[in-house]
Scaffold this motif. Structure first.
Motif, PDB file in Angstrom:
ATOM      1  N   SER A  60      29.022  33.775  55.717  1.00 48.69           N
ATOM      2  CA  SER A  60      28.462  33.284  54.452  1.00 48.69           C
ATOM      3  C   SER A  60      27.705  31.978  54.649  1.00 48.69           C
ATOM      4  CB  SER A  60      29.571  33.099  53.414  1.00 48.69           C
ATOM      5  OG  SER A  60      30.521  32.149  53.849  1.00 48.69           O
ATOM      6  N   SER A  65      17.966  37.418  54.023  1.00 47.83           N
ATOM      7  CA  SER A  65      18.462  38.338  52.994  1.00 47.83           C
ATOM      8  C   SER A  65      19.293  39.425  53.661  1.00 47.83           C
ATOM      9  CB  SER A  65      17.300  38.962  52.215  1.00 47.83           C
ATOM     10  OG  SER A  65      16.560  39.835  53.052  1.00 47.83           O
ATOM     11  N   THR A  66      19.971  40.204  52.862  1.00 46.30           N
ATOM     12  CA  THR A  66      20.849  41.253  53.404  1.00 46.30           C
ATOM     13  C   THR A  66      20.080  42.295  54.204  1.00 46.30           C
ATOM     14  OG1 THR A  66      20.664  42.403  51.281  1.00 46.30           O
ATOM     15  CG2 THR A  66      22.586  40.978  51.600  1.00 46.30           C
ATOM     16  N   LEU A 124      24.226  32.727  55.712  1.00 46.15           N
ATOM     17  CA  LEU A 124      23.436  33.256  54.605  1.00 46.15           C
ATOM     18  C   LEU A 124      23.025  32.186  53.601  1.00 46.15           C
ATOM     19  CD1 LEU A 124      25.276  36.656  54.014  1.00 46.15           C
ATOM     20  CD2 LEU A 124      23.038  36.272  55.062  1.00 46.15           C
TER      21      LEU A 124
END
Length: 285
Positions: free
Chosen positions: A195, A204-205, A198
């Protein structure tokens, strides 16, 4: 009803002196107060402990067994009181630590601990962030070495010590710093480093690879085969994790992601200031 410690002390004193008046004097109470305490103990336990007349005191078989147990209980109480009075830096504590920190920070931390507080006995429990919060809730650990940001429950307090930048890494044969879709290698779900990476708003995913790694070491090995790219915290780089991987390049300009290192502990912990003193020893600068 649970018997009181005071009345257990009366019982042990009576066993020692075998005399109500003498036992009362030893406990610094009146004979009537002492007698009432023994009666209350018998009532609480629902058993006859002593048989008494004007001259003699006889312990029943149950009284003898319970007196022996009472001695053990009082001995444990003395240990408990002694432990509470023990200097924190001469006690035994258990510290939780997340896996993405432990390898890189514990050697230096332990060295600092040994130098600063040689009488402190420490054991470590390595686990995920989520589980360490549970261990704190269950009082299985005294505090935990943690990485932030992390959403903590209300009963937990945090103390942050230093920032740990997270740098982009890739194989030297890969020239572009653009992260292709599906090329970003990450730790598996449950690791907070995932996390933290990110946090970089350019990720982005869709960038995340279908492959996930169980450890930073595995992640580095996969980048070395040029399967994908990833990010590493500075403490891992400073530790030398890339020393055997000359084909991996570090982009030291990629500082859009970071994590903060510190500790978490239960709110209103009476050892809060001492925990913060230990936390300060985490700083490797």
């Amino acid at each position: 009803m649970t018997p009181s410690i005071k009345n257990l002390q009366y019982l042990v004193a009576l066993k020692k002196t075998n005399h109500f008046s003498n036992a009362a004097k030893e406990c610094f109470v009146s004979a009537s107060t002492f007698s009432a305490g023994i009666s209350k103990l018998e009532n609480d336990l629902q058993v006859k402990l002593v048989e008494r007349d004007n001259k003699n005191v006889r312990f029943t078989s149950a009284g003898n067994r319970i007196t022996k147990q009472a001695m053990s209980v009082l001995a444990e109480m003395n240990v408990l009181v002694s432990t509470s009075n023990l200097d924190f830096f001469e006690s035994e504590i258990t510290i939780g630590v997340i896996p993405t920190i432990s390898t890189y920070i514990l050697p230096n931390f332990l060295s600092n601990l040994t130098h600063s507080h040689p009488k402190l006995k420490v054991s470590f429990k390595e686990d995920t962030s989520e589980n360490l919060v549970k261990h704190l809730d269950q009082a299985k650990i005294d505090f935990a070495i943690f990485a932030f940001p992390y959403e903590l429950p209300d009963f937990i307090e945090s103390f942050q010590v230093f920032a740990d930048p997270i740098y982009f890494i890739q194989h030297k044969n890969r020239k572009s710093k653009v992260i292709d879709n599906g090329s970003l290698l990450m730790l598996e779900q449950g690791h907070c480093l995932r996390s933290h990476i990110l946090q970089n708003n350019e990720i982005s995913t869709k960038h995340i690879s279908n492959f996930s790694c169980t450890s930073i070491s595995t992640l580095v090995a996969m980048v070395d085969t040029n399967i994908g790219v990833s990010f590493l915290p500075r403490m891992a780089i400073d530790f030398g994790i890339l020393s055997h991987y000359p084909n991996i390049n570090i982009d030291l300009e990629s500082t859009k992601a970071k994590r903060d290192i510190g500790v978490i502990y239960r709110k209103n912990n009476p050892q809060e200031e001492n925990i913060k003193k230990l936390a300060a020893l985490l700083n490797t600068d």
